[in-house]
Design an enzyme around this catalytic site. Structure first.
Site, short mmCIF file in Angstrom:
data_model
loop_
_atom_site.label_atom_id
_atom_site.label_comp_id
_atom_site.label_asym_id
_atom_site.label_seq_id
_atom_site.Cartn_x
_atom_site.Cartn_y
_atom_site.Cartn_z
N CYS A 68 30.53 33.66 -2.03
CA CYS A 68 29.57 34.41 -1.89
C CYS A 68 28.72 33.90 -1.02
CB CYS A 68 28.46 33.79 -2.67
SG CYS A 68 26.96 34.63 -3.46
N LYS A 109 31.13 24.69 -2.96
CA LYS A 109 30.28 25.60 -1.48
C LYS A 109 29.65 25.20 -1.30
CE LYS A 109 26.90 28.92 -2.31
NZ LYS A 109 26.13 29.86 -3.73
N GLU A 112 32.04 33.89 -9.23
CA GLU A 112 31.12 33.26 -9.84
C GLU A 112 30.33 32.66 -10.25
OE1 GLU A 112 28.21 30.68 -5.93
OE2 GLU A 112 27.86 33.11 -6.35
#
Length: 521
Positions: A198, A165, A75
């Site tokens: 994440c 995301k 990321e």
């Protein structure tokens, strides 16, 4: 530009002799990258992005990558808001290579995937036109959304998957999709992957939804901010992969000075194949032979452990969990072969049975103390989301007071190992539903999780009064003198509508305990 052309030409010669994995193979080859991006305040964003892209291409072209079928980058390793790129929708079946409708990072990576005949998973800042219909999301003045996006290129450079995301961790200027997207893609070596990013790991959607949909291999890109005692990078990666029994390919940004590191490949219940927590920034490709989940005869080629001592790891910045709200009891400073305790909070009870030796240091050396703990309540993730945590745990403390727990000594070299744990047994009863996700959790003083053959983790469901419960036992079976934490740790998902937990929770009704009353220390 000439240099890049030469590199790609050389790579083309190499790829002709490479052997791709096939659907009939027991394994495939994966590469995960721990990456420290170059960023200078004196340089423009496009200059930084170009330098990072150059390093990505070097890694893709490296001899270490020759055998790799799929390669994953972390990321926020490549570009920024100012250098965001358009990315074609997978449904359009577009290979951006040499297509000048797209920025150079997407074009060049598409070309590299084609030349090197590899699947590439790259996280980048994507831009997209804001829709003309009514939408609650804020559109930038230039008419564009920006997303934190995983882009997947196949061996011919086509974009075959794009995940944006959903659970953000304070990213400025980044939008989310209207709901969490469950993104997966198929490969020519017979494996279907799901992917998320994440902070998504902490939530039900899309991460656990992929598991419920039958996905067995997960790609995880991250810039994780490690936290003691339960959420350091590799610690939570291995635990999540173990509990879901999935292959887990994790690629981490490498910035130990701000707490970011953690890269590895994990084979479900078999644990890590390769994993690293760095104490200094690094750029490195880790290659692993990954056993396919549907091939039970596949061998596990676990690599030698990469582990740094506590003194080296002291340069890794670690956050501290909000454990001050936990119910805790100090572990006695005396040897005990059969120590038992039941500890409760908000109707969750944890049962502890320990066998340990305590040796008081003969000099004035500092030593870690330990607390037994239970928690069933809400915490905030740095104010970006709230979540409900339910846990039974033992963790280290740098002193007698609770505020010293989940912290480390400034001088690890001057620390004595006063406690030797011969066995630890944690036991509790939890609700059994999709709303509760529990896993075995541990970490040592080198900020690495215990190997899977050092513990036994079991779950048993039972029904009482028409309600289903889950009885969980987590047992340490290998002696340890460098333990930092050992826990049954979990999340309770209360509000499924927005991917984050609401502020109001219902307590767990506990029906079982080894001991009916508290033991006062």
């Amino acid at each position: 530009m000439k240099i890049r052309t030469v590199i790609i030409s050389i790579a083309f010669c190499v790829v002709l002799s490479e052997q791709k994995s096939s659907p009939s193979d027991d394994h495939y080859w994966a590469g995960v990258v721990e990456f420290s991006y170059k960023e200078k305040e004196t340089e423009a964003p496009d200059v930084n992005t170009a330098k990072n892209l150059e390093r990505y291409i070097e890694l893709i072209n490296s001899t270490e990558a020759d055998t790799v079928d799929i390669m994953v980058f972390p990321e926020y390793g490549l570009n920024a808001i100012e250098t965001a790129s358009f990315v074609p929708a997978p449904s359009e079946r577009i290979a951006p290579c040499n297509n000048y409708e797209y920025e150079s990072i997407v074009r060049d990576l598409s070309c590299m995937a084609k030349v090197r005949q590899k699947y590439l998973v790259v996280n980048l800042v994507e831009k997209a036109l804001c829709p003309e219909n009514d939408d609650w999301r804020v559109c930038a003045p230039d008419g564009l959304y920006r997303f934190n996006t995983n882009v997947v290129f196949d061996r011919n450079g086509f974009v075959i998957a794009r995940y944006r995301k959903y659970n953000l961790f304070g990213e400025r200027g980044i939008n989310t999709t209207l709901s969490a997207e469950s993104v997966r893609f198929e490969t020519d070596f017979g494996v279907t992957f799901g992917t998320f990013i994440c902070f998504d790991l902490m939530f039900e959607n899309p991460a656990l939804q992929l598991i419920r949909d039958g996905v067995t291999d997960i790609i995880f890109t991250t810039m994780w901010f490690s936290e003691l005692p339960f959420l350091s990078g590799v610690q939570i990666q291995q635990a999540w992969a173990y509990q879901n029994n999935v292959n887990f390919l994790a690629s981490g940004a490498s910035h130990p000075a701000i707490g970011s590191t953690g890269t590895g490949v994990f084979a479900g219940k078999h644990g890590r194949i390769v994993a690293v927590m760095n104490y200094q920034a690094d750029v490195k490709l880790y290659v692993a032979q990954v056993p396919k989940i549907d091939k039970p005869q596949a061998t596990i080629a676990r690599q030698p452990i990469i582990k740094y001592n506590p003194s080296e790891m002291s340069s890794l910045k670690l956050k501290r969990d909000q454990i001050d709200a936990y119910e805790t009891v100090n572990l006695r400073l005396e040897s005990n072969s059969d120590y038992k305790l039941t500890l409760c909070q908000n109707q969750l009870c944890c049962n502890f049975t320990l066998n340990y030796t305590f040796t008081l240091p003969t000099s004035n050396q500092q030593f870690y103390r330990y607390r037994l703990a239970v928690h069933n309540g809400i915490r905030t993730f740095d104010g970006f989301a709230d979540g409900t945590i339910t846990t039974c745990a033992i963790f280290a403390c740098a002193g007698d007071r609770l505020e010293s727990c989940a912290t480390r000594f400034d001088n690890p070299a001057a620390t004595a190992d006063a406690f030797q744990f011969h066995s630890i047994d944690l036991h509790g009863v939890f609700p059994s539903s999709e709303d509760v996700f529990l896993l075995p959790n541990s970490v040592d003083m080198s900020i690495m999780p215990l190997e899977v053959d050092e513990f036994v983790y079991s779950e048993r469901q039972f029904v009482q009064d028409s309600v289903t419960y889950k009885e969980i036992r987590h047992t340490l079976i290998s002696p340890r003198s460098d333990l930092f934490s050992f826990a049954i740790w979990g999340r309770k998902f209360v509000n499924k509508d927005n991917g984050a937990d609401a502020a109001v929770v219902s307590a767990v009704l506990v029906l079982f305990a080894f001991i009916c009353s508290f033991v006062v220390m």
